[in-house]
Design a protein around this motif. Sequence first.
Motif, PDB file in Angstrom:
ATOM      1  N   ASN A  73      96.060  21.372  64.327  1.00 16.63           N
ATOM      2  CA  ASN A  73      95.921  20.271  65.285  1.00 16.63           C
ATOM      3  C   ASN A  73      94.705  19.396  65.019  1.00 16.63           C
ATOM      4  O   ASN A  73      94.022  18.970  65.948  1.00 16.63           O
ATOM      5  CB  ASN A  73      95.872  20.801  66.730  1.00 16.63           C
ATOM      6  CG  ASN A  73      97.155  21.504  67.118  1.00 16.63           C
ATOM      7  OD1 ASN A  73      98.173  21.370  66.437  1.00 16.63           O
ATOM      8  ND2 ASN A  73      97.117  22.254  68.196  1.00 16.63           N
ATOM      9  N   LEU A  74      94.433  19.125  63.749  1.00 13.56           N
ATOM     10  CA  LEU A  74      93.402  18.133  63.440  1.00 13.56           C
ATOM     11  C   LEU A  74      93.938  16.762  63.837  1.00 13.56           C
ATOM     12  O   LEU A  74      95.146  16.563  63.904  1.00 13.56           O
ATOM     13  CB  LEU A  74      93.069  18.164  61.950  1.00 13.56           C
ATOM     14  CG  LEU A  74      92.380  19.434  61.464  1.00 13.56           C
ATOM     15  CD1 LEU A  74      92.119  19.342  59.970  1.00 13.56           C
ATOM     16  CD2 LEU A  74      91.083  19.691  62.208  1.00 13.56           C
ATOM     17  N   PHE A  75      93.021  15.821  64.069  1.00  8.99           N
ATOM     18  CA  PHE A  75      93.437  14.469  64.429  1.00  8.99           C
ATOM     19  C   PHE A  75      93.705  13.693  63.140  1.00  8.99           C
ATOM     20  O   PHE A  75      92.770  13.372  62.413  1.00  8.99           O
ATOM     21  CB  PHE A  75      92.361  13.786  65.280  1.00  8.99           C
ATOM     22  CG  PHE A  75      91.925  14.616  66.468  1.00  8.99           C
ATOM     23  CD1 PHE A  75      92.870  15.257  67.270  1.00  8.99           C
ATOM     24  CD2 PHE A  75      90.586  14.775  66.768  1.00  8.99           C
ATOM     25  CE1 PHE A  75      92.482  16.025  68.363  1.00  8.99           C
ATOM     26  CE2 PHE A  75      90.174  15.544  67.857  1.00  8.99           C
ATOM     27  CZ  PHE A  75      91.130  16.172  68.652  1.00  8.99           C
ATOM     28  N   PRO A  76      94.971  13.378  62.846  1.00  8.07           N
ATOM     29  CA  PRO A  76      95.306  12.838  61.526  1.00  8.07           C
ATOM     30  C   PRO A  76      94.772  11.429  61.277  1.00  8.07           C
ATOM     31  O   PRO A  76      94.656  11.015  60.137  1.00  8.07           O
ATOM     32  CB  PRO A  76      96.842  12.830  61.519  1.00  8.07           C
ATOM     33  CG  PRO A  76      97.228  12.834  62.949  1.00  8.07           C
ATOM     34  CD  PRO A  76      96.144  13.559  63.693  1.00  8.07           C
ATOM     35  N   ARG A 122      85.133  21.925  63.690  1.00 10.35           N
ATOM     36  CA  ARG A 122      85.279  21.017  64.825  1.00 10.35           C
ATOM     37  C   ARG A 122      84.990  21.743  66.146  1.00 10.35           C
ATOM     38  O   ARG A 122      84.308  21.227  67.022  1.00 10.35           O
ATOM     39  CB  ARG A 122      86.697  20.446  64.845  1.00 10.35           C
ATOM     40  CG  ARG A 122      86.968  19.518  65.999  1.00 10.35           C
ATOM     41  CD  ARG A 122      88.339  18.910  65.925  1.00 10.35           C
ATOM     42  NE  ARG A 122      89.391  19.887  66.164  1.00 10.35           N
ATOM     43  CZ  ARG A 122      90.690  19.584  66.232  1.00 10.35           C
ATOM     44  NH1 ARG A 122      91.083  18.344  66.043  1.00 10.35           N
ATOM     45  NH2 ARG A 122      91.579  20.522  66.457  1.00 10.35           N
ATOM     46  N   ALA A 123      85.536  22.963  66.269  1.00  7.83           N
ATOM     47  CA  ALA A 123      85.316  23.725  67.498  1.00  7.83           C
ATOM     48  C   ALA A 123      83.841  24.118  67.632  1.00  7.83           C
ATOM     49  O   ALA A 123      83.277  24.096  68.722  1.00  7.83           O
ATOM     50  CB  ALA A 123      86.201  24.960  67.512  1.00  7.83           C
ATOM     51  N   MET A 178      80.751  21.806  69.251  1.00  8.04           N
ATOM     52  CA  MET A 178      80.365  21.769  70.664  1.00  8.04           C
ATOM     53  C   MET A 178      79.424  22.929  71.019  1.00  8.04           C
ATOM     54  O   MET A 178      79.114  23.132  72.189  1.00  8.04           O
ATOM     55  CB  MET A 178      81.610  21.810  71.558  1.00  8.04           C
ATOM     56  CG  MET A 178      82.470  20.550  71.498  1.00  8.04           C
ATOM     57  SD  MET A 178      81.605  19.084  72.066  1.00  8.04           S
ATOM     58  CE  MET A 178      81.696  19.285  73.840  1.00  8.04           C
ATOM     59  N   ARG A 211      95.666  31.489  75.717  1.00 11.90           N
ATOM     60  CA  ARG A 211      95.672  30.122  76.236  1.00 11.90           C
ATOM     61  C   ARG A 211      95.309  30.065  77.724  1.00 11.90           C
ATOM     62  O   ARG A 211      94.956  28.995  78.221  1.00 11.90           O
ATOM     63  CB  ARG A 211      97.034  29.470  75.977  1.00 11.90           C
ATOM     64  CG  ARG A 211      97.271  29.215  74.481  1.00 11.90           C
ATOM     65  CD  ARG A 211      98.736  29.009  74.158  1.00 11.90           C
ATOM     66  NE  ARG A 211      99.313  27.901  74.914  1.00 11.90           N
ATOM     67  CZ  ARG A 211      99.259  26.628  74.524  1.00 11.90           C
ATOM     68  NH1 ARG A 211      98.677  26.313  73.392  1.00 11.90           N
ATOM     69  NH2 ARG A 211      99.790  25.695  75.249  1.00 11.90           N
ATOM     70  N   PHE A 246      93.711  26.637  66.484  1.00 13.69           N
ATOM     71  CA  PHE A 246      95.154  26.773  66.682  1.00 13.69           C
ATOM     72  C   PHE A 246      95.860  27.179  65.391  1.00 13.69           C
ATOM     73  O   PHE A 246      95.387  26.888  64.287  1.00 13.69           O
ATOM     74  CB  PHE A 246      95.743  25.439  67.157  1.00 13.69           C
ATOM     75  CG  PHE A 246      95.171  24.951  68.456  1.00 13.69           C
ATOM     76  CD1 PHE A 246      95.820  25.213  69.654  1.00 13.69           C
ATOM     77  CD2 PHE A 246      93.985  24.228  68.499  1.00 13.69           C
ATOM     78  CE1 PHE A 246      95.303  24.761  70.864  1.00 13.69           C
ATOM     79  CE2 PHE A 246      93.464  23.780  69.694  1.00 13.69           C
ATOM     80  CZ  PHE A 246      94.120  24.042  70.876  1.00 13.69           C
ATOM     81  N   ASN A 266      91.250  29.425  78.410  1.00 12.08           N
ATOM     82  CA  ASN A 266      90.636  28.096  78.602  1.00 12.08           C
ATOM     83  C   ASN A 266      91.567  27.204  79.426  1.00 12.08           C
ATOM     84  O   ASN A 266      91.456  25.995  79.413  1.00 12.08           O
ATOM     85  CB  ASN A 266      90.260  27.438  77.267  1.00 12.08           C
ATOM     86  CG  ASN A 266      91.461  27.124  76.412  1.00 12.08           C
ATOM     87  OD1 ASN A 266      92.582  27.518  76.730  1.00 12.08           O
ATOM     88  ND2 ASN A 266      91.241  26.409  75.327  1.00 12.08           N
ATOM     89  N   ARG A 305      85.438  24.259  79.209  1.00 12.82           N
ATOM     90  CA  ARG A 305      86.035  24.185  77.869  1.00 12.82           C
ATOM     91  C   ARG A 305      85.018  23.807  76.798  1.00 12.82           C
ATOM     92  O   ARG A 305      85.201  24.121  75.626  1.00 12.82           O
ATOM     93  CB  ARG A 305      87.184  23.169  77.866  1.00 12.82           C
ATOM     94  CG  ARG A 305      88.458  23.728  78.502  1.00 12.82           C
ATOM     95  CD  ARG A 305      89.499  22.652  78.603  1.00 12.82           C
ATOM     96  NE  ARG A 305      90.750  23.156  79.149  1.00 12.82           N
ATOM     97  CZ  ARG A 305      91.636  22.374  79.772  1.00 12.82           C
ATOM     98  NH1 ARG A 305      91.395  21.086  79.923  1.00 12.82           N
ATOM     99  NH2 ARG A 305      92.759  22.892  80.223  1.00 12.82           N
ATOM    100  N   GLN A 306      83.953  23.104  77.201  1.00 15.50           N
ATOM    101  CA  GLN A 306      82.921  22.773  76.218  1.00 15.50           C
ATOM    102  C   GLN A 306      82.265  24.034  75.651  1.00 15.50           C
ATOM    103  O   GLN A 306      81.716  24.013  74.560  1.00 15.50           O
ATOM    104  CB  GLN A 306      81.843  21.888  76.860  1.00 15.50           C
ATOM    105  CG  GLN A 306      82.371  20.514  77.260  1.00 15.50           C
ATOM    106  CD  GLN A 306      81.347  19.710  78.031  1.00 15.50           C
ATOM    107  OE1 GLN A 306      80.141  19.868  77.820  1.00 15.50           O
ATOM    108  NE2 GLN A 306      81.792  18.864  78.938  1.00 15.50           N
ATOM    109  N   LEU A 330      94.573  26.312  79.047  1.00 12.48           N
ATOM    110  CA  LEU A 330      95.588  25.438  78.446  1.00 12.48           C
ATOM    111  C   LEU A 330      96.925  25.755  79.095  1.00 12.48           C
ATOM    112  O   LEU A 330      97.824  24.922  79.112  1.00 12.48           O
ATOM    113  CB  LEU A 330      95.673  25.649  76.937  1.00 12.48           C
ATOM    114  CG  LEU A 330      94.704  24.853  76.067  1.00 12.48           C
ATOM    115  CD1 LEU A 330      95.075  24.979  74.611  1.00 12.48           C
ATOM    116  CD2 LEU A 330      94.633  23.393  76.470  1.00 12.48           C
ATOM    117  N   ALA A 346      84.212  14.985  69.723  1.00 16.40           N
ATOM    118  CA  ALA A 346      83.926  15.613  71.023  1.00 16.40           C
ATOM    119  C   ALA A 346      82.442  15.551  71.384  1.00 16.40           C
ATOM    120  O   ALA A 346      82.108  15.133  72.498  1.00 16.40           O
ATOM    121  CB  ALA A 346      84.462  17.036  71.058  1.00 16.40           C
ATOM    122  N   MET A 363      88.361  26.466  70.499  1.00 19.88           N
ATOM    123  CA  MET A 363      89.675  27.044  70.221  1.00 19.88           C
ATOM    124  C   MET A 363      90.191  26.580  68.868  1.00 19.88           C
ATOM    125  O   MET A 363      90.049  25.415  68.498  1.00 19.88           O
ATOM    126  CB  MET A 363      90.672  26.664  71.300  1.00 19.88           C
ATOM    127  CG  MET A 363      91.995  27.410  71.151  1.00 19.88           C
ATOM    128  SD  MET A 363      92.976  27.297  72.655  1.00 19.88           S
ATOM    129  CE  MET A 363      94.076  28.681  72.460  1.00 19.88           C
TER     130      MET A 363
END
Lengths: 245, 226
Positions: free
Chosen positions: A89-92, A151-152, A155, A47, A85, A50, A78-79, A52, A103, A83
């Motif tokens: 940590n998907l966006f529900p 998703r990662a 980018m 962590r 996890f 990047n 970060r682009q 975090l 993004a 990362m």
Amino acid sequence: MIIISVKNLKKSFGSVEVLKDINAEVKEKEVICVIGPSGSGKSTFLRCLNRLEDISGGEVVINGNNITDPKVNINKVRQEVGMVFQQFNLFPHKTVLENITLAPMKVRSAEKAETEKRAMELLDKVGLREKANSYPGELSGGQKQRVAIARALAMNPKIMLFDEPTSALDPEMVGDVLEVMQQLAKEGMTMVVVTHEMGFAKEVGDRVIFMDGGYIVEENTPDELFGNPQHNRTKSFLSKVLNHI
Amino acid sequence: MPSFSKKGEDTPMDVISSAIPLLLKGLEVTIYIFIIAIILGFLLGLLVALFRLAPIKILNWIAIVYVNAIRGTPFIVQLFFIYFGINSLHFVSLNSTTAGIITVAINAGAYFSEIIRAGIQSIDKGQTEAARSLGLTGSQAMRHVILPQAFRRMLPTITNQSIISLKDTSLLSIIGIADLTQQGQIQASATFEAFKIWLTVGVIYFIIIYLISALASFVERRFELR
């Protein structure tokens, strides 16, 4: 070419020093697996790469950017660093497709049609094209993690960080996720993977780092580290985890 | 004396039906004040919640002082302070409607800010981390990832506070605003039919609040957490 360089990295939470003096280098296209007992600082180390976690001391240089320097635009760095996890940590509140396109569209102001086309390609790659319009709540753990990887990747990062990506999965889901990661490694992605999957580390890792008590105790090729560990702490850790296989 | 229709006397329905046009005029004022005040209050609450959560001490303090000042004083005192107190300084002159809207907005804003703060804090930290790790800025993460999820969770509490604020508007009749309650008072003293008039006023408030609750549960169902 060195793409990640860590010098004398220190990280404290209050008075607890979690990372004591970490030095490491990662070359482009390398796959580094980080193993070690829980509390050894391996997730914190990841962590810090990047930012975090705020870095307490030392230097972390990612792709030529010293991210310990406050003048460096961390969002820009970060682009380039994807990362994944443990808890996905998907966006529900967003569909799978929207999770992937958010993004690129907001950060890079990419065009919608183009971004969605690319997102569908990524979903193909992780074998979930038919889930594009599902919500994360409708997916299994393994499917969620594969979406998180897509998703990662949206980018187009140069580096991918994985923080125990299979630890929260049911055993029968682990294989699918590791397969995607292996494919990614084959395509030449630079990867740093904190993992308990010794099989994966052995097979896919170019190098394995063993951490304990906030230090890197030992690092070597998987064959050497697993076959011929030099330190007692490495030996005792490996004997505990490998016994279970 | 019950006034069942003897010749020359009003039936109960006559009293009510002749009062209703004026009561509805009052209702218009109530709704007008409520809608403007609740929108302002919500925006104020959002701003103060962000102040409260910002990593800047002075903003935290502004938010804390504001919320405690409002929570720790009665609505009527806030209303009198703004209408009589501020007007007495003679540097602005607030008419009663403006003072009423400001009071309801400032009052609701304090409670909204606490609701919004709690809603934001209830979202898992992993959501922010995932958004930031993709390169989103702090405010982009807040706008696209945290707030949409937080608002869904807050909706029932926001509805509740909105209903409380709607009922608080009835206190504005004290400074002479011709809202539903004020019209009720006028009608009750003009007709000497306090029972029927106040019953009617109560029913009108009830219907409006019932409609707000129904709207809120409709919205909640549409945005159900997945």
